[in-house]
Motif scaffolding. Structure first.
Motif, PDB file in Angstrom:
ATOM      1  N   GLU A   1       0.379  -1.246  -0.187  1.00 27.01           N
ATOM      2  CA  GLU A   1      -0.158   0.383  -0.129  1.00 27.01           C
ATOM      3  C   GLU A   1       0.734   1.353  -0.159  1.00 27.01           C
ATOM      4  OE1 GLU A   1      -2.749   2.341   3.148  1.00 27.01           O
ATOM      5  OE2 GLU A   1      -2.517   0.144   3.015  1.00 27.01           O
ATOM      6  N   VAL A   2       0.211   1.670  -0.424  1.00 30.47           N
ATOM      7  CA  VAL A   2       1.164   3.227  -1.615  1.00 30.47           C
ATOM      8  C   VAL A   2      -0.085   5.098  -0.348  1.00 30.47           C
ATOM      9  CG1 VAL A   2       2.603   5.548  -2.152  1.00 30.47           C
ATOM     10  CG2 VAL A   2       3.138   2.977  -2.512  1.00 30.47           C
ATOM     11  N   ASP A   3       0.228   5.403   0.831  1.00 32.34           N
ATOM     12  CA  ASP A   3      -0.503   6.173   1.100  1.00 32.34           C
ATOM     13  C   ASP A   3      -0.704   7.583  -0.146  1.00 32.34           C
ATOM     14  OD1 ASP A   3      -1.575   9.110   2.637  1.00 32.34           O
ATOM     15  OD2 ASP A   3      -1.501   7.500   3.947  1.00 32.34           O
ATOM     16  N   GLU A   4      -1.782   7.839  -0.553  1.00 30.22           N
ATOM     17  CA  GLU A   4      -1.445   8.080  -1.649  1.00 30.22           C
ATOM     18  C   GLU A   4      -1.847  10.169  -1.201  1.00 30.22           C
ATOM     19  OE1 GLU A   4      -5.667  10.308  -4.632  1.00 30.22           O
ATOM     20  OE2 GLU A   4      -5.974   8.331  -3.111  1.00 30.22           O
ATOM     21  N   TRP A   5      -2.142  10.669  -0.123  1.00 29.63           N
ATOM     22  CA  TRP A   5      -1.858  11.934   0.270  1.00 29.63           C
ATOM     23  C   TRP A   5      -0.011  11.981   0.702  1.00 29.63           C
ATOM     24  CZ3 TRP A   5      -4.263  15.562  -1.704  1.00 29.63           C
ATOM     25  CH2 TRP A   5      -6.390  15.026  -1.823  1.00 29.63           C
ATOM     26  N   THR A   6       0.730  11.199   1.368  1.00 31.13           N
ATOM     27  CA  THR A   6       1.868  10.537   2.130  1.00 31.13           C
ATOM     28  C   THR A   6       3.003  10.640   1.678  1.00 31.13           C
ATOM     29  OG1 THR A   6       1.463   8.966   3.469  1.00 31.13           O
ATOM     30  CG2 THR A   6       0.572  11.521   4.428  1.00 31.13           C
ATOM     31  N   ARG A   7       2.215   9.672   0.856  1.00 32.29           N
ATOM     32  CA  ARG A   7       2.880   9.071  -0.388  1.00 32.29           C
ATOM     33  C   ARG A   7       3.628   7.809   0.218  1.00 32.29           C
ATOM     34  NH1 ARG A   7       1.227   7.824  -4.393  1.00 32.29           N
ATOM     35  NH2 ARG A   7       3.207   7.382  -5.036  1.00 32.29           N
ATOM     36  N   TYR A   8       3.590   7.688   2.161  1.00 31.22           N
ATOM     37  CA  TYR A   8       3.836   6.849   2.844  1.00 31.22           C
ATOM     38  C   TYR A   8       4.247   5.488   2.292  1.00 31.22           C
ATOM     39  CZ  TYR A   8       4.534  10.417   6.872  1.00 31.22           C
ATOM     40  OH  TYR A   8       5.362  11.155   6.996  1.00 31.22           O
ATOM     41  N   ARG A   9       4.428   4.315   2.068  1.00 30.45           N
ATOM     42  CA  ARG A   9       5.137   3.559   1.803  1.00 30.45           C
ATOM     43  C   ARG A   9       4.695   1.868   3.078  1.00 30.45           C
ATOM     44  NH1 ARG A   9       7.923   6.022  -1.203  1.00 30.45           N
ATOM     45  NH2 ARG A   9       8.481   5.448  -3.348  1.00 30.45           N
ATOM     46  N   TYR A  10       3.804   1.294   2.649  1.00 28.38           N
ATOM     47  CA  TYR A  10       3.734  -0.054   3.608  1.00 28.38           C
ATOM     48  C   TYR A  10       4.030  -1.324   3.528  1.00 28.38           C
ATOM     49  CZ  TYR A  10       1.094   3.836   6.119  1.00 28.38           C
ATOM     50  OH  TYR A  10       1.127   5.038   7.393  1.00 28.38           O
ATOM     51  N   TYR A  11       3.931  -2.175   3.711  1.00 28.45           N
ATOM     52  CA  TYR A  11       4.344  -3.276   3.548  1.00 28.45           C
ATOM     53  C   TYR A  11       3.470  -4.751   4.141  1.00 28.45           C
ATOM     54  CZ  TYR A  11       8.557  -1.959   1.132  1.00 28.45           C
ATOM     55  OH  TYR A  11       9.527  -1.724  -0.252  1.00 28.45           O
ATOM     56  N   ASP A  12       2.748  -5.503   3.886  1.00 30.51           N
ATOM     57  CA  ASP A  12       1.668  -6.503   4.521  1.00 30.51           C
ATOM     58  C   ASP A  12       2.622  -7.899   5.201  1.00 30.51           C
ATOM     59  OD1 ASP A  12       2.316  -8.436   2.923  1.00 30.51           O
ATOM     60  OD2 ASP A  12      -0.021  -8.212   2.502  1.00 30.51           O
ATOM     61  N   VAL A  13       2.443  -8.347   5.808  1.00 26.61           N
ATOM     62  CA  VAL A  13       2.885  -9.235   7.199  1.00 26.61           C
ATOM     63  C   VAL A  13       4.012 -10.372   6.618  1.00 26.61           C
ATOM     64  CG1 VAL A  13       3.049 -11.608   8.609  1.00 26.61           C
ATOM     65  CG2 VAL A  13       2.049  -9.176   9.017  1.00 26.61           C
ATOM     66  N   ALA A  14       2.870 -11.300   5.300  1.00 30.01           N
ATOM     67  CA  ALA A  14       2.191 -12.288   3.534  1.00 30.01           C
ATOM     68  C   ALA A  14       4.168 -11.418   3.755  1.00 30.01           C
ATOM     69  CB  ALA A  14       1.650 -12.387   2.871  1.00 30.01           C
ATOM     70  N   GLN A  15       4.731 -10.097   3.486  1.00 33.17           N
ATOM     71  CA  GLN A  15       5.569  -9.985   2.363  1.00 33.17           C
ATOM     72  C   GLN A  15       7.059 -10.034   3.157  1.00 33.17           C
ATOM     73  OE1 GLN A  15       4.579  -5.408   1.301  1.00 33.17           O
ATOM     74  NE2 GLN A  15       4.241  -6.506  -0.699  1.00 33.17           N
ATOM     75  N   MET A  16       7.185 -10.447   4.394  1.00 33.18           N
ATOM     76  CA  MET A  16       8.267 -11.091   4.649  1.00 33.18           C
ATOM     77  C   MET A  16       8.678 -12.089   4.335  1.00 33.18           C
ATOM     78  SD  MET A  16       7.694 -10.043   9.169  1.00 33.18           S
ATOM     79  CE  MET A  16       8.053  -8.101   9.371  1.00 33.18           C
ATOM     80  N   GLN A  17       7.841 -12.895   4.165  1.00 32.34           N
ATOM     81  CA  GLN A  17       8.362 -14.642   3.497  1.00 32.34           C
ATOM     82  C   GLN A  17       9.164 -14.486   2.311  1.00 32.34           C
ATOM     83  OE1 GLN A  17       7.878 -16.806   5.473  1.00 32.34           O
ATOM     84  NE2 GLN A  17       9.208 -18.217   3.749  1.00 32.34           N
ATOM     85  N   GLN A  18       7.834 -13.264   1.781  1.00 29.66           N
ATOM     86  CA  GLN A  18       8.376 -13.194   0.077  1.00 29.66           C
ATOM     87  C   GLN A  18       9.595 -12.444   0.132  1.00 29.66           C
ATOM     88  OE1 GLN A  18       5.527  -9.871  -1.905  1.00 29.66           O
ATOM     89  NE2 GLN A  18       6.797 -10.398  -4.270  1.00 29.66           N
ATOM     90  N   LEU A  19       9.832 -12.033   0.692  1.00 27.03           N
ATOM     91  CA  LEU A  19      11.562 -11.089   0.641  1.00 27.03           C
ATOM     92  C   LEU A  19      12.524 -12.275   1.354  1.00 27.03           C
ATOM     93  CD1 LEU A  19      13.337  -8.409   1.213  1.00 27.03           C
ATOM     94  CD2 LEU A  19      13.150  -7.999   3.554  1.00 27.03           C
ATOM     95  N   ASN A  20      12.053 -13.275   2.110  1.00 27.87           N
ATOM     96  CA  ASN A  20      13.384 -14.313   2.380  1.00 27.87           C
ATOM     97  C   ASN A  20      13.394 -14.624   1.217  1.00 27.87           C
ATOM     98  OD1 ASN A  20      13.020 -13.297   5.027  1.00 27.87           O
ATOM     99  ND2 ASN A  20      11.478 -14.592   6.097  1.00 27.87           N
ATOM    100  N   GLY A  21      12.015 -15.080   0.419  1.00 25.89           N
ATOM    101  CA  GLY A  21      12.244 -16.171  -0.512  1.00 25.89           C
ATOM    102  C   GLY A  21      13.203 -15.406  -1.473  1.00 25.89           C
ATOM    103  N   ILE A  22      13.627 -14.066  -1.959  1.00 26.81           N
ATOM    104  CA  ILE A  22      13.918 -13.306  -2.496  1.00 26.81           C
ATOM    105  C   ILE A  22      15.817 -13.747  -1.896  1.00 26.81           C
ATOM    106  CG2 ILE A  22      15.049 -10.828  -3.306  1.00 26.81           C
ATOM    107  CD1 ILE A  22      11.917 -10.513  -3.545  1.00 26.81           C
ATOM    108  N   LEU A  23      15.491 -13.005  -0.993  1.00 26.68           N
ATOM    109  CA  LEU A  23      17.280 -13.560  -0.170  1.00 26.68           C
ATOM    110  C   LEU A  23      17.704 -15.005  -0.304  1.00 26.68           C
ATOM    111  CD1 LEU A  23      16.570 -11.630   2.823  1.00 26.68           C
ATOM    112  CD2 LEU A  23      17.341 -10.287   1.054  1.00 26.68           C
ATOM    113  N   ARG A  24      17.012 -15.938  -0.337  1.00 32.07           N
ATOM    114  CA  ARG A  24      17.487 -17.132  -0.271  1.00 32.07           C
ATOM    115  C   ARG A  24      17.770 -17.229  -1.502  1.00 32.07           C
ATOM    116  NH1 ARG A  24      15.747 -22.278   1.844  1.00 32.07           N
ATOM    117  NH2 ARG A  24      17.920 -23.766   1.602  1.00 32.07           N
ATOM    118  N   LEU A  25      17.332 -16.958  -2.423  1.00 34.50           N
ATOM    119  CA  LEU A  25      17.416 -16.906  -3.937  1.00 34.50           C
ATOM    120  C   LEU A  25      18.810 -17.057  -4.807  1.00 34.50           C
ATOM    121  CD1 LEU A  25      13.961 -16.689  -5.540  1.00 34.50           C
ATOM    122  CD2 LEU A  25      15.445 -18.998  -5.540  1.00 34.50           C
ATOM    123  N   LYS A  26      18.785 -15.446  -3.502  1.00 37.49           N
ATOM    124  CA  LYS A  26      19.967 -14.452  -4.234  1.00 37.49           C
ATOM    125  C   LYS A  26      21.497 -15.217  -3.402  1.00 37.49           C
ATOM    126  CE  LYS A  26      21.235 -10.165  -2.632  1.00 37.49           C
ATOM    127  NZ  LYS A  26      21.454  -8.867  -3.013  1.00 37.49           N
TER     128      LYS A  26
END
Length: 277
Positions: free
Chosen positions: A32-57
């Protein structure tokens, strides 16, 4: 639950800079990216996605390859993809091993060249010297003695020094002494003059072979070179045949930095035969 990019970075132990880079590559886009503040938000499921990227690297997959895998909807490469990566790694390993052998060969060659430049064998020709022999209370007394007494006396005699100047000291002691050392200072001259109470003239015979070693640093550290020097003598079958000479090339008279002082240790030698230890 949603996490700011800072929180996501902290919990996953990945820098914000890396997360922004992954976002630009479409590898890991904030949920999610806040329309006004442009703050970026990640959810818990993306932690596993990031771990997968790091493992492949860690497996050696490039970020482009990781992105292709993610586009296919999987976080794990197939067996054929893994086998292909294994072949790439094996080829890289062979290349690195060949490179390692080459680098070691170059280092060995350079080390041998530097050793030959630092330690060598040469004759010491017969020369005429002006000499002064004295028992010194301390070795450090020699510096002032040369500058204030011996040097001026050699000049006073009117003898001509050879160029470049060749001067050295010889210690006549049979064992190491920290005080009351029998030391002789010698300086090559073109011809002998009449002896004085301070300076004597004499002819030194030729030394057919001498192992000469360049030593950089203050005089107090000269002893640290003898292990390497005598290992060279032993490896090449030499034995010491006469007193060592310490030739002063660069010193406190022209170099302020002691690490640049250059002394050449000259060791007259003869070939060792099988009767010698």
């Amino acid at each position: 639950m949603r996490l700011t990019i800072g929180e996501f970075s902290r919990f996953c132990q990945v820098t914000v800079k890396t997360l922004r880079h992954y976002e630009r590559l479409k590898l890991l886009v904030p949920n999610e990216v806040d329309e006004w503040t442009r703050y970026r938000y990640y959810d818990v499921a993306q932690m596993q996605q990031l771990n997968g990227i790091l493992r492949l690297k860690e497996m050696g997959f490039s970020l482009e390859e990781v992105r292709d895998l993610l586009d296919e909807g999987t976080h794990m490469p197939s067996v054929p993809q893994l086998e292909a990566k294994i072949k790439q790694v094996e080829e890289l390993l062979r290349t690195l091993q060949e490179r390692l052998v080459l680098l070691r060969r170059i280092v060995d060659t350079r080390s041998q060249m530097e050793a030959r430049e630092r330690i060598g064998v040469q004759p010491l020709p017969a020369i005429t010297v002006a000499s002064h022999r004295e028992t010194l209370a301390r070795r450090s007394d020699l510096r002032a003695l040369c500058a204030d007494v011996i040097g001026p006396e050699i000049q006073r005699t009117g003898c001509r020094r050879t160029l470049p100047i060749y001067s050295f000291i010889v210690e006549h002691e049979q064992e190491f002494k920290s005080e009351n050392i029998d030391v002789e200072y010698c300086e090559q001259v073109e011809a002998a003059m009449e002896d004085t109470p301070i300076v004597k003239f004499r002819r030194l015979p030729e030394e057919p072979q001498a192992v000469c070693m360049k030593c950089y640093g203050p005089y107090e550290q000269l002893h640290a070179n003898f292990a390497e020097l005598f290992q060279y003598l032993d490896d090449h079958g030499y034995q010491v045949s006469n007193l060592l000479r310490y030739q002063f090339v660069e010193g406190p008279w022209n170099q302020k930095q002691p690490e640049k002082w250059l002394t050449i240790i000259q060791v007259p030698v003869a070939k060792r035969n099988h009767h010698n230890n």
